[in-house]
Design a protein around this motif. Structure first.
Motif, PDB file in Angstrom:
ATOM      1  N   UNK A 139     -15.600  24.911  -8.446  1.00 36.18           N
ATOM      2  CA  UNK A 139     -15.539  23.460  -8.267  1.00 36.18           C
ATOM      3  C   UNK A 139     -16.829  22.796  -8.741  1.00 36.18           C
ATOM      4  N   UNK A 140     -17.957  23.371  -8.361  1.00 36.46           N
ATOM      5  CA  UNK A 140     -19.259  22.776  -8.667  1.00 36.46           C
ATOM      6  C   UNK A 140     -19.541  22.787 -10.164  1.00 36.46           C
ATOM      7  N   UNK A 141     -19.355  23.933 -10.790  1.00 33.46           N
ATOM      8  CA  UNK A 141     -19.671  24.064 -12.213  1.00 33.46           C
ATOM      9  C   UNK A 141     -18.742  23.209 -13.068  1.00 33.46           C
ATOM     10  N   UNK A 187     -14.728  19.020   2.757  1.00 37.01           N
ATOM     11  CA  UNK A 187     -16.180  18.919   2.900  1.00 37.01           C
ATOM     12  C   UNK A 187     -16.892  19.355   1.624  1.00 37.01           C
ATOM     13  N   UNK A 188     -16.449  20.461   1.051  1.00 37.85           N
ATOM     14  CA  UNK A 188     -17.062  20.939  -0.191  1.00 37.85           C
ATOM     15  C   UNK A 188     -16.914  19.903  -1.298  1.00 37.85           C
ATOM     16  N   UNK A 189     -15.753  19.270  -1.357  1.00 34.04           N
ATOM     17  CA  UNK A 189     -15.525  18.221  -2.359  1.00 34.04           C
ATOM     18  C   UNK A 189     -16.497  17.068  -2.153  1.00 34.04           C
ATOM     19  N   UNK A 190     -16.699  16.699  -0.890  1.00 33.97           N
ATOM     20  CA  UNK A 190     -17.608  15.592  -0.580  1.00 33.97           C
ATOM     21  C   UNK A 190     -19.032  15.915  -1.016  1.00 33.97           C
ATOM     22  N   UNK A 218     -11.878  19.915 -11.686  1.00 32.50           N
ATOM     23  CA  UNK A 218     -12.613  20.871 -10.867  1.00 32.50           C
ATOM     24  C   UNK A 218     -11.843  21.293  -9.621  1.00 32.50           C
ATOM     25  N   UNK A 219     -10.724  20.638  -9.356  1.00 30.59           N
ATOM     26  CA  UNK A 219      -9.968  20.927  -8.142  1.00 30.59           C
ATOM     27  C   UNK A 219      -8.478  20.837  -8.427  1.00 30.59           C
ATOM     28  N   UNK A 220      -7.758  21.852  -7.991  1.00 24.14           N
ATOM     29  CA  UNK A 220      -6.302  21.874  -8.109  1.00 24.14           C
ATOM     30  C   UNK A 220      -5.715  22.293  -6.769  1.00 24.14           C
ATOM     31  N   UNK A 221      -4.472  21.929  -6.561  1.00 20.61           N
ATOM     32  CA  UNK A 221      -3.791  22.334  -5.346  1.00 20.61           C
ATOM     33  C   UNK A 221      -3.101  23.674  -5.521  1.00 20.61           C
ATOM     34  N   UNK A 222      -2.285  24.020  -4.538  1.00 24.97           N
ATOM     35  CA  UNK A 222      -1.569  25.291  -4.564  1.00 24.97           C
ATOM     36  C   UNK A 222      -0.256  25.150  -5.332  1.00 24.97           C
ATOM     37  N   UNK A 223       0.412  26.273  -5.529  1.00 26.86           N
ATOM     38  CA  UNK A 223       1.677  26.272  -6.262  1.00 26.86           C
ATOM     39  C   UNK A 223       2.768  25.499  -5.527  1.00 26.86           C
TER      40      UNK A 223
END
Length: 352
Positions: A106-108, A229-232, A83-88
């Motif tokens: 991220x949520x879905x 924060x969104x991840x938390x 659900x989460x990846x970093x930048x290039x």
């Protein structure tokens, strides 16, 4: 002159070697993350061993995260859930701004996985369009609530709370109600200054420990949240072990412990300190057990035969009508005679 050229060549060769090494490390960690992700279907697949392996791979790959930072546990878990990846340039950017598109993706994907988007036909072309459509189908977004016109806008803490509560109300076992959480309004310092549209959502996420607010007591519904924060917020929704512990003041008068007989259908629901008289005449002083469950390991089925709000005596398998256990079956262990509602048995099972 020759010495200068030679020195330049040496520096150039070393630079290429270092870049190649860094690239190799990044490629290896990318492969590790992909391999670990293939073994994860839900948050429950991320046990301590899986988490440690994920964290190691994330630290190798992303140069701006630090082991022990407050956000690591939640961001690592989201990485594992695809659900989460970093930048290039291999940055996780914990303090980066989150847009509506980023958050809904991220949520879905944390809830349903990438495969949860299979067969989804979006209404428009955008990298988060399938996530938006899935959210609409799941009742997390209203039809047309997110469009191409507003997807790139930063999302506020209040709006995230709203979307999380929509999911929470549907999928949480025994969810908190607004009425139950109302006493917490006094603990949220900016509650009365908050947009009234966000107040009920703030109460629920605050009461459930999903969004705790700032150290100064503000919820700050209008603030824009960052990626950490969104991840938390997402992980705390999915993983109860990550939630803050919140004590909600009771609005009901607290009674004193009393004697409860198994054959008195009009007895109140048991509390700690009550003396329960079993069918064989044994008297048991009820206590909170090691799993936080009243009557745990005491061999009592305190609810059997008690008339609840439904108006009929409770039997094994009946669904609870009182708010704390609404809709949950009351189950009795045949060997011990001990009875609890479903979530209580689950709490006990998690400890064993």
């Amino acid at each position: 002159m020759k010495k200068s050229i030679s020195l330049f060549l040496i520096i150039a060769i070393l630079s290429v070697a270092l870049l190649s090494t860094a690239s190799a490390v990044s490629d290896n960690s990318t492969g590790e993350i992909a391999d670990l992700r293939s073994k994860i279907r839900s948050i429950h697949d991320i046990d301590s061993n899986m988490y440690n392996r994920l964290e190691e791979a994330v630290i190798k790959k992303y140069s701006d995260v630090t082991k022990g930072a407050w956000y690591m546990s939640v961001m690592v878990k989201l990485v594992g859930l695809s659900a989460l990846d970093g930048s290039l340039d291999n940055k996780m950017d914990p303090t980066g701004t989150v847009t509506r598109a980023m958050f809904i993706k991220m949520f879905i994907r944390a809830m349903y996985g990438v495969e949860g988007l299979d067969g989804i036909t979006p209404d428009f072309i955008h990298w988060a369009a399938k996530d938006v459509k899935k959210a609409e189908q799941a009742g997390i977004l209203a039809q047309g609530e997110y469009t191409l016109a507003n997807l790139s806008e930063p999302i506020s803490r209040g709006e995230m709370a709203k979307l999380i509560v929509r999911a929470y109300n549907q999928f949480e076992i025994n969810p908190l109600t607004i009425e139950k959480c109302k006493p917490l309004a006094k603990d949220i310092k900016d509650y009365n200054r908050m947009d009234p549209a966000y107040q009920p959502y703030a109460l629920i996420v605050y009461g459930s420990g999903i969004i705790s607010g700032y150290t100064d007591g503000r919820f700050a519904a209008e603030d824009k949240a960052n990626r950490a924060q969104a991840s938390a917020f997402i992980i705390r929704y999915l993983d109860k072990s990550e939630r803050a512990k919140v004590v909600i003041p009771s609005t009901e008068a607290v009674r004193e412990p009393m004697v409860l007989r198994y054959d008195d259908p009009y007895r109140p629901m048991a509390i700690e300190g009550d003396t329960f008289i079993k069918p064989d005449g044994t008297e048991v002083v009820l206590k909170i057990g090691p799993s936080g469950v009243l009557g745990e390991e005491q061999g009592c089925a305190t609810e059997i035969g008690r008339i609840d709000r439904g108006g009929t005596p409770i039997q094994e398998g009946d669904l609870g009508a009182d708010e704390a256990f609404m809709g949950q079956p009351y189950l009795v262990d045949e060997k011990t005679g001990e009875g609890h509602y479903r979530t209580e048995w689950l709490d006990i099972a998690q400890r064993l």
